[in-house]
Scaffold this active site. Structure first.
Site, PDB file in Angstrom:
ATOM      1  CG  HIS A   1      28.754  38.963  39.324  1.00 59.66           C
ATOM      2  ND1 HIS A   1      27.817  38.615  38.383  1.00 59.66           N
ATOM      3  CD2 HIS A   1      29.879  38.285  38.991  1.00 59.66           C
ATOM      4  CE1 HIS A   1      28.342  37.753  37.521  1.00 59.66           C
ATOM      5  NE2 HIS A   1      29.609  37.543  37.867  1.00 59.66           N
TER       6      HIS A   1
ATOM      7  CD  GLU B   1      34.578  34.772  34.214  1.00 62.01           C
ATOM      8  OE1 GLU B   1      34.100  34.305  35.250  1.00 62.01           O
ATOM      9  OE2 GLU B   1      34.547  35.979  33.955  1.00 62.01           O
TER      10      GLU B   1
ATOM     11  CG  ASP C   1      31.089  32.440  35.236  1.00 61.42           C
ATOM     12  OD1 ASP C   1      29.911  32.104  35.053  1.00 61.42           O
ATOM     13  OD2 ASP C   1      31.409  33.534  35.722  1.00 61.42           O
TER      14      ASP C   1
HETATM   15  C1  LIG Z   1      32.276  33.117  42.184  1.00 68.47           C
HETATM   16  C2  LIG Z   1      33.138  34.295  41.835  1.00 68.47           C
HETATM   17  O1  LIG Z   1      32.387  35.382  41.408  1.00 68.47           O
HETATM   18  C3  LIG Z   1      34.269  33.971  40.900  1.00 68.47           C
HETATM   19  C4  LIG Z   1      33.832  33.730  39.491  1.00 68.47           C
HETATM   20  O2  LIG Z   1      33.606  34.647  38.740  1.00 68.47           O
HETATM   21  C5  LIG Z   1      33.677  32.362  39.043  1.00 68.47           C
HETATM   22  O3  LIG Z   1      33.294  32.180  37.878  1.00 68.47           O
HETATM   23  O4  LIG Z   1      33.965  31.438  39.800  1.00 68.47           O
END
Ligand SMILES: C[C@H](O)CC(=O)C(=O)O
Length: 252
Positions: free
Chosen positions: A46, A149, A175
């Site tokens: 990300h 996720e 997610d």
């Molecule tokens: C918020 C973080 O990036 C962890 C993540 O991927 C989630 O889905 O929670």
């Protein structure tokens, strides 16, 4: 307590605190290496980590013997190989929603399973200064984490957790929450998934972990059997610190 014994510490169930690094800065790695954190994870899924900046971050972490994981964007063999050749302590692979994806992940991270190509002149291999058998034995220290996720991943969790070469099960609460059709993290279905994934991780001797917004949530979620936590990120910590100090001034 450094890179060599990080996988053992994970397996022991010792509480481990880390964070996602979103800014591709080796100076930040150096600062966190001097903090009370046990590890950091470069978020190449990300955040804008190009190969050169990731390499600098990993180089600093290794120089300071500070465990660094890389969350790859899609779990391709190429992406995993690049991070491991640089010297990453391990891989966090997002969107593992089937046994087949977990097997692919393990294969791409370990030589013995046939998916990882070898080169002697990499940081991980000591830039051709060490005998090949010694370098290959080091694959035992490589940490492999499957991020769950999607509801499909929860449905397949007993199989995923049993895959050889996967060391940890990571719940992505945001997610997964979205996957169940919610835009927040408070549904019974989500917490039932936490329980089920925790039971599968425990039954297979895998370390159970999650992202959490703060230390208080880590304490709360440890009841599901989680022992390893990715707490916020340097973004959330900077904002919290900035807002707290600004509030002190604005109260004047
Ligand atoms: C918020 C973080 O990036 C962890 C993540 O991927 C989630 O889905 O929670």
């Amino acid at each position: 307590m450094g890179i060599a014994d990080f996988k053992q510490r994970m397996a022991s169930g010792a509480p481990l605190a880390g964070t996602f690094l979103k800014t591709a800065s080796h100076e930040l790695v150096e600062i966190f290496a001097r903090s009370e954190l046990d590890f950091i994870c470069l978020d190449a899924e990300h955040a804008p980590f190009d190969r050169a900046r990731m390499d600098a971050c990993v180089a600093v972490s290794r120089a300071l013997d500070f465990p660094v994981l890389v969350r790859v964007a899609d779990g391709s063999a190429k992406e995993i190989l690049q991070a491991l050749d640089m010297g990453a302590t391990g891989i966090v692979c997002p969107h593992v929603d089937s046994v087949q994806k977990a097997q692919e992940l393990a294969k791409n991270c370990h030589f013995g399973l046939g998916g990882r190509g070898f080169a002697g002149s990499t940081r991980w291999a000591g830039f051709a200064t060490r005998p090949m058998p010694e370098v290959l034995a080091q694959t035992d220290q490589t940490v492999v984490i499957a991020q769950i996720e999607e509801p499909a991943g929860v449905e397949d969790i007993e199989g995923i957790a049993s895959v050889e070469g996967v060391d940890g099960i990571f719940i992505g609460p945001a997610d997964l929450s979205v996957g169940y059709g919610y835009n927040h993290q408070t549904s019974d279905e989500l917490f039932a998934a936490f329980e089920r994934c925790g039971a599968a991780a425990k039954a297979n001797g895998k370390t159970y972990m999650s992202w959490v917004p703060n230390g208080a949530k880590a304490k709360e979620w440890s009841k599901y059997g989680m022992s390893m936590f990715f707490i916020g990120s340097e973004h959330s910590w900077m904002l919290r610190g900035a807002n707290a100090d600004a509030a002190g001034v604005h109260e004047i």
